[in-house]
Design a protein around this motif. Structure first.
Motif, PDB file in Angstrom:
ATOM      1  N   THR A   6    -102.142 -32.263   4.928  1.00 16.03           N
ATOM      2  CA  THR A   6    -103.064 -32.973   4.045  1.00 16.03           C
ATOM      3  C   THR A   6    -102.786 -32.696   2.569  1.00 16.03           C
ATOM      4  N   THR A   7    -101.908 -31.726   2.296  1.00 15.23           N
ATOM      5  CA  THR A   7    -101.562 -31.407   0.909  1.00 15.23           C
ATOM      6  C   THR A   7    -100.057 -31.138   0.816  1.00 15.23           C
ATOM      7  N   ILE A   8     -99.556 -31.187  -0.391  1.00 12.31           N
ATOM      8  CA  ILE A   8     -98.152 -30.842  -0.629  1.00 12.31           C
ATOM      9  C   ILE A   8     -97.899 -29.389  -0.228  1.00 12.31           C
ATOM     10  N   ALA A   9     -98.856 -28.509  -0.486  1.00 13.13           N
ATOM     11  CA  ALA A   9     -98.701 -27.097  -0.103  1.00 13.13           C
ATOM     12  C   ALA A   9     -98.551 -26.961   1.409  1.00 13.13           C
ATOM     13  N   ASP A  10     -99.312 -27.760   2.179  1.00  8.92           N
ATOM     14  CA  ASP A  10     -99.178 -27.755   3.634  1.00  8.92           C
ATOM     15  C   ASP A  10     -97.757 -28.160   4.043  1.00  8.92           C
ATOM     16  N   PHE A  11     -97.252 -29.210   3.396  1.00  8.38           N
ATOM     17  CA  PHE A  11     -95.926 -29.713   3.736  1.00  8.38           C
ATOM     18  C   PHE A  11     -94.863 -28.686   3.384  1.00  8.38           C
ATOM     19  N   SER A  12     -95.000 -28.068   2.229  1.00  6.73           N
ATOM     20  CA  SER A  12     -94.065 -27.030   1.799  1.00  6.73           C
ATOM     21  C   SER A  12     -94.039 -25.873   2.801  1.00  6.73           C
ATOM     22  N   SER A  13     -95.208 -25.416   3.199  1.00  3.54           N
ATOM     23  CA  SER A  13     -95.308 -24.308   4.170  1.00  3.54           C
ATOM     24  C   SER A  13     -94.712 -24.692   5.516  1.00  3.54           C
ATOM     25  N   MET A  14     -94.943 -25.934   5.931  1.00  2.00           N
ATOM     26  CA  MET A  14     -94.414 -26.398   7.212  1.00  2.00           C
ATOM     27  C   MET A  14     -92.884 -26.426   7.209  1.00  2.00           C
ATOM     28  N   LEU A  15     -92.287 -26.893   6.106  1.00  2.00           N
ATOM     29  CA  LEU A  15     -90.822 -26.917   6.022  1.00  2.00           C
ATOM     30  C   LEU A  15     -90.243 -25.509   6.164  1.00  2.00           C
ATOM     31  N   LYS A  16     -90.820 -24.567   5.442  1.00  2.00           N
ATOM     32  CA  LYS A  16     -90.338 -23.182   5.509  1.00  2.00           C
ATOM     33  C   LYS A  16     -90.531 -22.606   6.917  1.00  2.00           C
ATOM     34  N   ARG A  17     -91.716 -22.868   7.511  1.00  2.00           N
ATOM     35  CA  ARG A  17     -91.994 -22.355   8.860  1.00  2.00           C
ATOM     36  C   ARG A  17     -91.002 -22.901   9.876  1.00  2.00           C
ATOM     37  N   LEU A  52     -87.938 -39.640   0.221  1.00  3.78           N
ATOM     38  CA  LEU A  52     -88.312 -39.675   1.632  1.00  3.78           C
ATOM     39  C   LEU A  52     -87.066 -39.571   2.506  1.00  3.78           C
ATOM     40  N   ASP A  53     -85.982 -40.201   2.089  1.00  2.00           N
ATOM     41  CA  ASP A  53     -84.732 -40.137   2.834  1.00  2.00           C
ATOM     42  C   ASP A  53     -84.268 -38.691   3.004  1.00  2.00           C
ATOM     43  N   GLN A  54     -84.324 -37.915   1.928  1.00  2.00           N
ATOM     44  CA  GLN A  54     -83.889 -36.526   2.026  1.00  2.00           C
ATOM     45  C   GLN A  54     -84.858 -35.697   2.861  1.00  2.00           C
ATOM     46  N   ILE A  55     -86.151 -35.955   2.746  1.00  2.00           N
ATOM     47  CA  ILE A  55     -87.136 -35.253   3.580  1.00  2.00           C
ATOM     48  C   ILE A  55     -86.851 -35.526   5.050  1.00  2.00           C
ATOM     49  N   LEU A  56     -86.613 -36.787   5.402  1.00  2.00           N
ATOM     50  CA  LEU A  56     -86.329 -37.136   6.802  1.00  2.00           C
ATOM     51  C   LEU A  56     -85.043 -36.470   7.278  1.00  2.00           C
ATOM     52  N   THR A  57     -84.049 -36.377   6.418  1.00  2.00           N
ATOM     53  CA  THR A  57     -82.791 -35.720   6.773  1.00  2.00           C
ATOM     54  C   THR A  57     -83.020 -34.237   7.048  1.00  2.00           C
ATOM     55  N   VAL A  58     -83.799 -33.590   6.210  1.00  2.00           N
ATOM     56  CA  VAL A  58     -84.112 -32.167   6.407  1.00  2.00           C
ATOM     57  C   VAL A  58     -84.895 -31.987   7.702  1.00  2.00           C
ATOM     58  N   LEU A  59     -85.888 -32.834   7.934  1.00  2.00           N
ATOM     59  CA  LEU A  59     -86.673 -32.727   9.166  1.00  2.00           C
ATOM     60  C   LEU A  59     -85.798 -32.897  10.404  1.00  2.00           C
ATOM     61  N   MET A  60     -84.890 -33.859  10.383  1.00  2.00           N
ATOM     62  CA  MET A  60     -83.989 -34.058  11.530  1.00  2.00           C
ATOM     63  C   MET A  60     -83.133 -32.817  11.753  1.00  2.00           C
ATOM     64  N   ALA A  61     -82.646 -32.221  10.681  1.00  2.00           N
ATOM     65  CA  ALA A  61     -81.827 -31.007  10.808  1.00  2.00           C
ATOM     66  C   ALA A  61     -82.633 -29.850  11.384  1.00  2.00           C
ATOM     67  N   LEU A  62     -83.946 -29.896  11.183  1.00  2.00           N
ATOM     68  CA  LEU A  62     -84.830 -28.853  11.706  1.00  2.00           C
ATOM     69  C   LEU A  62     -85.394 -29.223  13.083  1.00  2.00           C
ATOM     70  N   GLY A  63     -84.960 -30.348  13.627  1.00  2.00           N
ATOM     71  CA  GLY A  63     -85.436 -30.762  14.944  1.00  2.00           C
ATOM     72  C   GLY A  63     -86.867 -31.249  14.925  1.00  2.00           C
ATOM     73  N   ALA A  64     -87.271 -31.880  13.824  1.00  2.00           N
ATOM     74  CA  ALA A  64     -88.643 -32.360  13.686  1.00  2.00           C
ATOM     75  C   ALA A  64     -88.637 -33.835  13.288  1.00  2.00           C
ATOM     76  N   LYS A  65     -89.771 -34.492  13.489  1.00  2.00           N
ATOM     77  CA  LYS A  65     -89.957 -35.886  13.107  1.00  2.00           C
ATOM     78  C   LYS A  65     -91.215 -36.006  12.269  1.00  2.00           C
ATOM     79  N   LEU A  66     -91.259 -37.049  11.480  1.00  2.00           N
ATOM     80  CA  LEU A  66     -92.446 -37.360  10.699  1.00  2.00           C
ATOM     81  C   LEU A  66     -93.246 -38.418  11.449  1.00  2.00           C
ATOM     82  N   HIS A  67     -94.527 -38.147  11.676  1.00  2.00           N
ATOM     83  CA  HIS A  67     -95.421 -39.107  12.321  1.00  2.00           C
ATOM     84  C   HIS A  67     -96.569 -39.389  11.364  1.00  2.00           C
TER      85      HIS A  67
END
Length: 86
Positions: A6-17, A52-67
């Motif tokens: 719900t926040t950028i801080a949440d997203f930042s923490s999720m990427l690191k986790r 968004l393209d780079q975020i999706l690329t990072v998520l794919m490399a981490l084995g995650a998807k954006l929903h």
């Protein structure tokens, strides 16, 4: 695992986790993506400044998807029936 963001801080923490759960350093993730450790650090710290393209690329490399989940007026998730309505 679903992680509500719900926040950028949440997203930042999720990427690191996600990266740490996969036992990846910033340097190693960067190598997988052809990016520097410094760039991965910047993406984790300020995902709002990344395309968004780079975020999706990072998520794919981490084995995650954006929903994206649609919410009703009360903020509750609307069930996805898989059917489009017009």
């Amino acid at each position: 695992m679903d992680t509500p963001i719900t926040t950028i801080a949440d997203f930042s923490s999720m990427l690191k986790r996600l990266r740490l759960e996969r036992s990846l350093t910033q340097k190693r993730l960067g190598e997988k993506l052809g990016l520097s450790q410094k760039r991965i650090s910047a993406i984790e710290a300020h995902p709002e400044q990344v395309s968004l393209d780079q975020i999706l690329t990072v998520l794919m490399a981490l084995g995650a998807k954006l929903h994206v989940r649609t919410l009703d007026a009360e903020g509750d998730a609307i069930a996805d029936t898989g059917e489009a309505s017009w």
